[in-house]
Scaffold this active site. Sequence first.
Site, PDB file in Angstrom:
ATOM      1  N   PHE A 113       0.853  -1.181   0.000  1.00  0.00           N
ATOM      2  CA  PHE A 113       0.000   0.000   0.000  1.00  0.00           C
ATOM      3  C   PHE A 113       0.899   1.245   0.000  1.00  0.00           C
ATOM      4  CE2 PHE A 113      -2.859   3.224   1.637  1.00  0.00           C
ATOM      5  CZ  PHE A 113      -4.004   2.948   0.910  1.00  0.00           C
ATOM      6  N   ASP A 184       2.255  -5.332   8.011  1.00  0.00           N
ATOM      7  CA  ASP A 184       1.044  -4.515   8.015  1.00  0.00           C
ATOM      8  C   ASP A 184      -0.129  -5.495   7.896  1.00  0.00           C
ATOM      9  OD1 ASP A 184      -1.178  -2.981   7.349  1.00  0.00           O
ATOM     10  OD2 ASP A 184      -0.029  -1.534   6.163  1.00  0.00           O
ATOM     11  N   TYR A 209     -10.424   0.065  11.159  1.00  0.00           N
ATOM     12  CA  TYR A 209     -11.645   0.533  10.473  1.00  0.00           C
ATOM     13  C   TYR A 209     -12.091  -0.401   9.357  1.00  0.00           C
ATOM     14  CZ  TYR A 209      -7.871   2.697   7.674  1.00  0.00           C
ATOM     15  OH  TYR A 209      -6.733   2.928   6.957  1.00  0.00           O
ATOM     16  N   LYS A 210     -11.280  -1.423   9.049  1.00  0.00           N
ATOM     17  CA  LYS A 210     -11.670  -2.356   7.985  1.00  0.00           C
ATOM     18  C   LYS A 210     -12.432  -3.528   8.612  1.00  0.00           C
ATOM     19  CE  LYS A 210      -7.601  -1.175   5.191  1.00  0.00           C
ATOM     20  NZ  LYS A 210      -8.203  -0.451   4.070  1.00  0.00           N
ATOM     21  N   ARG A 357     -12.713  -4.568  -6.418  1.00  0.00           N
ATOM     22  CA  ARG A 357     -12.461  -5.388  -5.230  1.00  0.00           C
ATOM     23  C   ARG A 357     -13.773  -5.733  -4.538  1.00  0.00           C
ATOM     24  NH1 ARG A 357      -8.361  -2.527  -1.142  1.00  0.00           N
ATOM     25  NH2 ARG A 357     -10.090  -1.071  -0.963  1.00  0.00           N
TER      26      ARG A 357
HETATM   27  C1  LIG Z   1      -2.196  -1.976   3.745  1.00  0.00           C
HETATM   28  C2  LIG Z   1      -2.615  -0.614   4.144  1.00  0.00           C
HETATM   29  N1  LIG Z   1      -1.801   0.161   4.889  1.00  0.00           N
HETATM   30  C3  LIG Z   1      -2.162   1.411   5.266  1.00  0.00           C
HETATM   31  C4  LIG Z   1      -3.378   1.931   4.898  1.00  0.00           C
HETATM   32  C5  LIG Z   1      -3.797   3.324   5.273  1.00  0.00           C
HETATM   33  O1  LIG Z   1      -3.170   3.829   6.400  1.00  0.00           O
HETATM   34  P1  LIG Z   1      -3.890   4.990   7.236  1.00  0.00           P
HETATM   35  O2  LIG Z   1      -4.914   4.341   8.101  1.00  0.00           O
HETATM   36  O3  LIG Z   1      -2.813   5.656   7.984  1.00  0.00           O
HETATM   37  O4  LIG Z   1      -4.556   5.898   6.258  1.00  0.00           O
HETATM   38  C6  LIG Z   1      -4.259   1.156   4.141  1.00  0.00           C
HETATM   39  C7  LIG Z   1      -5.572   1.723   3.749  1.00  0.00           C
HETATM   40  O5  LIG Z   1      -6.377   1.137   3.097  1.00  0.00           O
HETATM   41  C8  LIG Z   1      -3.866  -0.130   3.744  1.00  0.00           C
HETATM   42  O6  LIG Z   1      -4.676  -0.882   2.992  1.00  0.00           O
END
Ligand SMILES: Cc1ncc(COP(=O)(O)O)c(C=O)c1O
Length: 398
Positions: A113, A184, A209-210, A357
């Site tokens: 990401f 991550d 939040y996911k 997706r």
């Molecule tokens: C793998 C991954 N890392 C980081 C993020 C986003 O990070 P943040 O919550 O700081 O915006 C996302 C957002 O979809 C993501 O899919």
Amino acid sequence: MTDFSKTKEMFSIPEGMIYLNGNSLGPMPKAAPEAMNRFLNDEWATELIKGWNTKGWFMKTNTLGDRIAKLIGASAGSTVVGDTLSIKVFQAVSAGLALVPDRRVILSDDGNFPTDLYMVEGLMKLKNDGYELRTPAPEAVFDAITDEVAVVMLTEVDYRTGRKHDMKAIIEKAHAHGAVVVWDLAHSAGAIPVDLEGADADFAVGCTYKYLNGGPGAPAFIYVAPRLIDVVEPFLSGWHGHAAPFAFDTGYRPMAGKIERMRIGTPAVATFALLDAALDAWEGVDMGDLRVASVALQERFIKEVEARCPALTLASPRNPDERGSQVSFQFEDSFACMQALIDRKVIGDFRAPDVMRFGFTPLFINEADVLAAVDVLEDIITTDAWKDPRFQVRGAVT
Ligand SMILES: Cc1ncc(COP(=O)(O)O)c(C=O)c1O
């Protein structure tokens, strides 16, 4: 056996909507409004500043971290929530680099990401000490782990394709080469079984939040292996990670032996109420059952789409063992097709350049939803409904 018809009842999804986007933003738990009201009326309004002690606000970072730890194979005391995932990436990678001070290579992949890569870019600029970020294709990462690598930073499940890295194998090889690994778990926590301690993970970060349904702006989390907690350097050295925050010393001393050192400053306490309520939905959910149900939904979706919409091409690995909890398809105009789906209340999302997706979250999606979604998709493709010019309009967020 987990009863997913019960968990489905716990979420508020508008009538007639099929929500296949829990991989981006989870739906609202029905318990959320009351939880927020309780926080507002019984905590903030009545306790005011006393709430830090009387309502446990100060340690919510940890009590919520412990609840998340259970879902990612981590023990109590190893995980804290707070800040944003981007910040947690920075914290984990900077701490990881300090553990391997003689090396200058950070290894990620070109499917990661962007914010993860951007945060590393910024960190390298700040350090200004010859660091290099390598981003081979995801399939080439394993072979790219060498004695030059200080930190391997990967998103376990690819946000675009759902492809899953082999966490255990990568950690084993990285450790054999003297590197540390930062995972991550944005698309893993609440999506698939994760066994951080079984895999001997060093660091992990993620958002809530996911798949954890904490709501937009919900706090992130960070895990540090208990064996490392006393030696990791918290470079974002804020007062909530200090050994004695209320001594108000002018110099920083990290909290000894505790995950608190990965806290930074005053957290977004109001968001904790929503996350706490959302985590209740996980009580009694077996992650093995969740995985079986998720794969069954994904397999059914792929089978139906390939049979009824041959113009779409699977962009996710065909082997379910190599996927997380989402399925992606490519189409000649994926953006317009997704807009047409959303218009018909089938919510997935689009990721540039050409991917649709669809997230499968057994907590609130069942087989009937999958079949109904494919009915709509088939109709949109066979009638060319996606060609309507109104489906070409792009908002600021796609
Ligand atoms: C793998 C991954 N890392 C980081 C993020 C986003 O990070 P943040 O919550 O700081 O915006 C996302 C957002 O979809 C993501 O899919």
